[in-house]
Motif scaffolding. Structure first.
Motif, short mmCIF file in Angstrom:
data_model
loop_
_atom_site.label_atom_id
_atom_site.label_comp_id
_atom_site.label_asym_id
_atom_site.label_seq_id
_atom_site.Cartn_x
_atom_site.Cartn_y
_atom_site.Cartn_z
N UNK A 1 31.56 41.63 39.26
CA UNK A 1 30.37 40.69 39.20
C UNK A 1 30.38 39.82 37.95
N UNK A 2 30.77 40.26 36.98
CA UNK A 2 30.85 39.72 35.71
C UNK A 2 32.00 38.44 35.80
N UNK A 3 33.08 38.79 36.18
CA UNK A 3 34.21 37.87 36.31
C UNK A 3 33.84 36.82 37.29
N UNK A 4 33.13 37.34 38.48
CA UNK A 4 32.65 36.33 39.37
C UNK A 4 31.60 35.24 38.80
N UNK B 1 22.63 34.62 41.37
CA UNK B 1 21.60 35.43 41.12
C UNK B 1 22.03 36.85 41.69
N UNK B 2 23.06 36.85 42.62
CA UNK B 2 23.43 38.23 43.39
C UNK B 2 24.51 38.81 42.29
N UNK B 3 25.29 38.05 41.57
CA UNK B 3 26.20 38.55 40.80
C UNK B 3 25.59 39.16 39.57
N UNK B 4 24.59 38.30 39.07
CA UNK B 4 23.88 38.77 37.71
C UNK B 4 23.18 40.06 38.16
N UNK B 5 22.63 40.10 39.47
CA UNK B 5 21.73 41.36 39.75
C UNK B 5 22.66 42.58 39.83
#
Length: 280
Positions: free
Chosen positions: A78-81, A60-64
């Protein structure tokens, strides 16, 4: 009014209401994610990934970060994560989707080799025992080869080469398993077709010596001595230290035969390639 104590059902209800009220009170003191900077949200995701029990809780954090701060450096990270986190959670299709989006948006980025490697790894990590369908293995091979050819100097190319060889060996193992099944039941022609694939297409795997020995068994059972002797000759030249060669030599000797190239069948072509080095 009766002085009876409240029943157990009432107490459970009261406890539940109290608990929910406490949670609501705690939640009201927390800041909304959109009040944090991209870096702060990203670091929350990293912390959750490192310390949490469920990798998906970090998503949820990386998507946000990607949603609230698009086209930023942290959105890219965040996308690669997201791809990494999905893979860690064994959500392989989702991992591939995120990795592909990364390659679409940032094809020249320094993490592009890792994104492509992660896509291949998502197939590789699904490879099961040799008794299962090997379609996933083919996809893993294709993915690993793409990493090797596209980013030959990257650190992931070295790992991809190793995994390519292991997946390649897996395919040969599958052919051997089916071939042995047919051989035990006396279906020699069907068994030969499987062992032939290993000898012709998977020569660099660990199964070639056994495949040649099983071919000797099959051909002798069918009375095709030229083919049996040629398979024995290839085995003796390339794998003389193998215990399979000892078994082959005894089989041929028991029939008054020796390992030598004879006839002009497909094995004679393999003999010229593997022993004589004649590839054209």
């Amino acid at each position: 009014m009766s002085g009876r104590r409240p029943g157990a059902g009432f107490l459970k209800t009261a406890l539940l209401v109290s608990t929910l009220a406490g949670c609501a009170s705690m939640g009201s003191n927390e800041r909304a994610l959109d009040s944090y900077t991209a870096e702060e949200i990203y670091k929350k995701g990293e912390l959750e990934l490192e310390t949490g029990k469920k990798p998906k809780d970090a998503l949820v954090y990386f998507q946000e970060v990607e949603r609230l701060y698009p086209y930023t450096e942290y959105a890219k990270r965040a996308l690669i994560m997201q791809a990494f986190t999905h893979h860690k959670a064994k959500e392989y299709p989702e991992a591939r989707d995120a990795a592909q989006r990364y390659l679409d948006f940032y094809p020249g980025d320094e993490d592009a080799p890792y994104a492509m490697y992660l896509m291949a790894l998502s197939y590789y990590d699904q490879i099961d025992d040799v008794g299962r369908d090997q379609g996933i293995t083919f996809q893993a091979l294709q993915g690993m080869r793409e990493v090797i050819e596209t980013y030959p100097d990257s650190e992931y190319a070295r790992s991809a080469i190793l995994k390519f060889d292991l997946a390649f060996d897996q395919l040969a193992a599958k052919e051997m398993e089916v071939g042995r099944y047919y051989l035990k039941r006396g279906h020699y022609a069907a068994a030969i077709n499987r062992f032939r694939v290993v000898v012709a297409d998977f020569q660099t795997t660990s199964h070639t010596a056994e495949a040649l020995h099983r071919l000797v068994e099959c051909y002798l059972a069918l009375g095709l001595t030229d083919e049996a002797q040629t398979a024995g000759a290839i085995l003796g030249y390339n794998y003389q230290a193998s215990p399979f060669y000892d078994d082959t030599f005894r089989l041929l000797k028991g029939k008054g035969l020796s390992p030598e190239a004879r006839g002009e069948g497909w094995l004679r072509t393999i003999y010229r390639q593997m022993v004589k080095g004649e590839w054209l």
